[in-house]
Enzyme design. Structure first.
Site, PDB file in Angstrom:
ATOM      1  N   LYS A 239      40.868  38.806  47.634  1.00  0.00           N
ATOM      2  CA  LYS A 239      42.328  38.832  47.659  1.00  0.00           C
ATOM      3  C   LYS A 239      42.805  39.896  48.640  1.00  0.00           C
ATOM      4  CE  LYS A 239      46.205  39.326  44.339  1.00  0.00           C
ATOM      5  NZ  LYS A 239      46.542  39.585  42.925  1.00  0.00           N
TER       6      LYS A 239
ATOM      7  N   SER B 129      49.480  36.177  40.717  1.00  0.00           N
ATOM      8  CA  SER B 129      49.636  36.411  42.139  1.00  0.00           C
ATOM      9  C   SER B 129      48.396  36.074  42.959  1.00  0.00           C
ATOM     10  CB  SER B 129      49.986  37.888  42.361  1.00  0.00           C
ATOM     11  OG  SER B 129      48.891  38.707  41.972  1.00  0.00           O
TER      12      SER B 129
ATOM     13  N   SER C 213      47.510  37.911  36.721  1.00  0.00           N
ATOM     14  CA  SER C 213      47.374  37.388  38.080  1.00  0.00           C
ATOM     15  C   SER C 213      46.019  36.771  38.406  1.00  0.00           C
ATOM     16  CB  SER C 213      47.678  38.482  39.108  1.00  0.00           C
ATOM     17  OG  SER C 213      49.061  38.702  39.159  1.00  0.00           O
TER      18      SER C 213
END
Lengths: 480, 483
Positions: free
Chosen positions: A77, A152, A176
């Site tokens: 990420k 997210s 997330s």
């Protein structure tokens, strides 16, 4: 033709000489290229990954011992620092910024010979539930491209869902990792707060943030967890408890568990009726199969989301102060400004809408005159939740909950209603508030054809039970 | 119009920032040492790069506790750090990590002496925090440069109650505090280089008034003397302001050392909201009784206690006691010396006389002195036994022993032929020789000019090169002269 089922199977094929790491990397580079429209990757480290693969192949052929993640193709990420590579938290304020050091988790992956293939799209500074708050644009759910992948860590979820890498790292401050795993039909783990060093993870809310793992199955996730967990001199909040060997202890399929669930969660008015129905049915199935599954009264469910947003935005308002245009990152092009105006322009232009909303919210709840009513109160709620949760774990091995109250939203569906978006975090923020580990496992399918997950939580630092129980459930109840 | 200054009294509180002498910074391994080359002691952590985290340096806690114990403070057992949020280019994280709201040391006092007597200056607290970097505004026309070497260096902020009433008291307090931090080796106390910094909060009120007046904060005070000057000026300015019908406004002022006046930097109508909250990147830290005891044991005997002991137990004068105790190393040497001799007065005289002169003349320090306390004690013993006289010992034996520290004092005295003789035949022959050389003086003496005895003694001393026992010399002279 290369195909991937698990890390263990892959490494056996490597050892047997049936395939090479380079085959794997080439395969994924091809897939990433084919599925560019999903917008999961921000940057692909193609050349570098291929070279690394070749080096690993050579090393293996030399008969040298191989690392635990030898040749495993991993995406990360865009909030995790990797030396010499861009990291931006999907924000304009960090566009073009290169990290000059590697996160502890990244260093541990590299030490075990993983291949990092690229960095993955996400909501800006990990703030969002749909991946629609990214300066790189939204990510599409590979099962239904009209739907969001969740957030997210949307890019990280889709990269695994669409077969663009073997496993991926995300970060989970309020769901997330678990929420996009639920939306995408894969496994998503958020470990105990303090299990994995946060050094090199760009902070959203320091007392909530934790690096998490996406994968297709429990053994893969357990293996990555085993590698990246543990003490770190660079993080005062990480635990020095020894890391157990999860992978070798996964199979205990006969063990019967004592499991709790909250009626207040399963009967919540915000929960999709079908999800509620299927999970209730599942608890009955577990009982039939010999587990003890009981409802526990938990009266605080409606305080969870407000407490979470007060505390996380407060921490975020301070954590994001370092992005000021002085040292690195975006700086307003207007040179004819005084210092205050310099800050205002840089930050107004550099941050996106949701990030600014949370900075303002957090600044507000910490302001003189409002501090006690919001921040102090929310801290008290958090303490209370920790106590109540500890009580539950005195009698039970695990807590079951839905991961999300609905299946993947349609793109744009909730963007005009931030409160509705926040409320949808009701089941995931709990684990972050109390610091326990939680996982979403893809056991269910909705009549709208979208998958949804079951969330399992255990007590702090009991990742072993979490992995064992999840593995058992995946093996016995996963419908393919 | 004449101003009546005596109607007013001043109320002063001081905030002192002391840089701790730790090797590394408060929250990372970067060197905390001062260095001229900018931005050399900086890691991603100091620069607040995304994803970096703090890690507490235990040595800084130890030093803060040490300072607190030496200032008679109560030590807080459970501590945490908070973030003080504000934007400034030399504050890389956008917040300063501080203990502002929960200080590690509470209360306490520092004893000062002024012409008005002894006073315990009450402390409010001592807390730890990290230093900011430096903004350099004068190197470029268009830009401000930032040097982050200092960012993250550990500080102790020592805050007094509004307990001081004059520039002189502030001067005495800072002198004592600087001595203390140097004494216990937690800070080098160098105000010129900024490793010890002081801000003064000054207010005035009519005598008899109990409420505090509006305070003015004075900054940019780079020496103890300038703190006194600034306070004296500020008190005068404020009284004149009020006497002329004006009012004091709360503001921050800067001291201009060139003309001894202050000028307004900024007026704070509304206080800055720093939004303090516990830093979630740092876990609370606990101070065990065991650790506290261990730190307590590292605190040497302090100045005040030494002076007291010297004047009471050792019967030194207060002046001598203070001169010897002024620097810890000198006092430590003296303490070792009086372990070896019971002639405390002589020991003090040696410290203040020959030892101090030697160190000054050679521009060296007592820690460099090759002569051990036991050698010096042996010299004192030789004098006490009448083997050598003080002037020969200080002018000849003492410098010789410094050059040959491995030889004993008595051996060297013998070797250099400095030992006094008590052989009456030998002394008698010197006496004889002197008296024969000075028949006129002898006659004068015999006529009643008894003061001339000193001259004869001196001559014998000269002739014998100091070896003649003065008492024996005196006796033999009297014998001859009165015969």
């Amino acid at each position: 033709m290369f195909s991937f089922s698990s890390i263990e199977a892959y490494q056996q094929q490597l050892k047997a000489g049936i395939i090479t790491c380079a085959d794997a990397v080439n395969f994924y580079l091809g897939e990433i290229n084919k599925r560019k429209n999903l917008n999961a990757f921000i940057e692909v480290f193609a050349e570098e990954a291929l070279q690394k693969a070749k080096a690993l192949d050579a090393k293996r052929k030399n008969g040298e011992t191989i690392g635990k993640l030898h040749g495993v193709v991993i995406g990360i990420k865009d909030v995790i620092c990797y030396k010499g590579h861009d990291v931006s938290a999907s924000s304009n304020i960090l566009k073009g910024f290169k990290s000059i050091y590697s996160a502890t988790a990244i260093q541990k992956l590299l030490d075990e010979e993983a291949i990092i293939i690229g960095n993955l799209n996400c909501d800006e500074f990990a703030m969002g539930s749909t991946n629609e708050n990214s300066s790189y644009g939204n990510v599409l759910n590979a099962l239904d491209e009209a739907r969001v992948p969740g957030g997210s860590s949307g890019g990280s979820a889709v990269a695994v869902q669409a077969g663009l890498c073997m496993v991926s790292l995300g970060s989970d401050t309020g769901g997330s990792v678990r929420q996009p795993a639920d939306f995408c039909g894969i496994v998503g783990l958020k470990p105990t707060y303090g299990r994995i060093s946060r050094y090199g993870l760009i902070a959203y809310a320091s007392s909530f943030d934790q690096i998490g793992v996406f994968g297709n199955n429990i053994p893969d996730v357990a293996r990555v967890l085993e590698v990246i967990s543990g003490a770190d001199d660079f993080d005062s909040t990480v635990s020095s408890l020894p890391v157990e060997n999860y992978t070798s202890q996964l199979n205990n399929s006969n063990k019967k568990y004592k499991i709790a669930y909250f009626n207040e969660a399963l009967d919540h008015p915000g929960l999709d009726k079908e999800i509620s129905h299927q999970i209730k049915g599942f608890t009955e199935q577990l009982k039939k199969d010999g587990h003890t599954v009981e409802p526990v009264v938990f009266e605080y469910i409606d305080y969870i989301v407000p407490a979470y947003y007060v505390l996380t935005t407060a921490e975020a308002s301070s954590n994001l102060s370092r992005f000021d245009g002085v040292k690195y990152g975006y700086r307003t092009p207007d040179k004819n400004v005084d210092l205050t105006e310099f800050y205002k322009q840089t930050r107004s232009q550099g941050f996106g809408k949701e990030v600014k909303r949370r900075i303002m919210l957090g600044t507000f709840v910490l302001s003189a005159g409002y501090y006690d009513a919001y921040f102090t109160r929310a801290q008290q709620v958090r303490q209370l939740l920790v106590q109540k949760t500890n009580e539950v774990f005195k009698d039970y091995d695990a807590i079951l909950m839905p991961t999300v109250p609905a299946t993947a939203f349609k793109i744009g569906e909730k963007m005009d209603d931030p409160i509705a978006m926040y409320i949808a975090d009701i089941y995931t923020v709990f684990a972050n508030l109390v610091g326990i580990p939680g996982i979403s496992i893809p056991l269910f399918k909705h009549s709208n054809n979208m998958p949804f997950g079951l969330q399992v939580m255990t007590k702090r630092f009991d990742e072993l039970s979490l992995m064992q129980l999840s593995h058992q459930l995946m093996q016995q109840y996963k419908v393919n | 119009m004449s101003v009546n200054y005596d109607k007013y009294e001043a109320v002063i509180g001081l905030e002192v920032h002391a840089q701790l002498l730790t090797q590394s910074k408060l929250f990372c391994g970067d060197s905390a040492a001062f260095v001229n080359e900018p931005n050399t002691h900086i890691s991603p952590i100091t620069m607040a790069h995304p994803g970096t985290l703090p890690k507490l340096n235990d040595k800084a806690i130890e030093y803060a506790i040490k300072l607190g114990l030496a200032c008679n403070c109560e030590i807080e057992k459970i501590n945490y750090f908070a973030r003080k949020n504000y934007f400034y280019p030399d504050l890389p994280k956008g917040y300063q990590v501080s203990q502002h709201t929960t200080p590690i040391c509470k209360g306490g006092y520092v004893t000062i002496k002024t012409e008005n007597g002894e006073k315990k200056v009450q402390l409010n607290r001592i807390h730890m925090e990290e230093d900011a970097g430096k903004s350099i505004h004068d190197q470029d026309e268009h830009y401000t440069y930032v040097d982050l070497n200092r960012a993250g260096v550990p500080l102790c902020e020592i805050v007094t109650e509004p307990d001081l009433s004059s520039g002189d008291e502030a001067y005495a307090y800072l002198t004592e505090l600087r001595r203390l931090v140097r004494w216990i080796e937690v800070c080098d106390g160098n105000m010129e280089e900024g490793s010890m910094r002081c801000d003064a909060n000054v207010s005035i009120r009519l005598k008899g008034e109990t409420r505090l007046g509006t305070k003015v904060e004075v900054k940019n005070l780079n020496s103890i003397r300038n703190v006194k000057r600034a306070i004296d000026h500020e008190i005068k300015r404020m009284i004149e302001e009020v006497e002329n019908g004006g009012t004091i406004i709360q503001q921050t002022r800067s001291f201009d050392a060139n003309n001894g006046t202050t000028f307004a930097l900024r007026t704070k109508e509304e206080a800055n909201d720093y939004r303090y909250f516990a830093d979630p990147d740092l876990t609370p830290f606990h101070i065990s009784d065991e650790w506290l005891k261990q730190i307590q044991s590292t605190i040497p005997e302090l100045y005040e206690s030494k002076v007291k002991r010297y004047t009471t137990e050792l019967q030194l004068t207060e002046y001598d006691a203070k001169v010897i105790a002024d620097e810890r190393e000198t006092a430590d040497y003296f303490d070792a010396l009086v372990q070896q001799t019971k002639n405390y007065k002589a020991a003090a005289n040696w410290m203040i006389g020959p030892v101090k002169s030697y160190l000054n003349e050679n521009n060296t320090s007592i820690t460099e002195l090759s002569l051990t306390p036991s050698s010096l004690a042996e010299i004192i013993a030789l004098i006490d036994k009448g083997k050598i006289n003080f002037s020969v010992a200080s002018s000849k034996l003492f410098p010789a022993l410094i050059k040959q520290p491995d030889v004993t004092a008595s051996a060297l005295a013998t070797q250099l032929n400095l030992v006094q003789t008590s052989d009456s035949n030998e002394v008698a022959s010197w006496v004889e020789e002197v008296l024969n050389k000075m028949p006129d003086k002898v006659a004068e003496y015999r006529k009643g000019k008894k003061g001339l005895i000193g001259l004869f003694v001196g001559e014998v001393k000269k002739l014998s090169k100091g070896k003649a026992d003065p008492k024996l010399t005196n006796d033999l002279l009297l014998e001859k002269l009165n015969a």
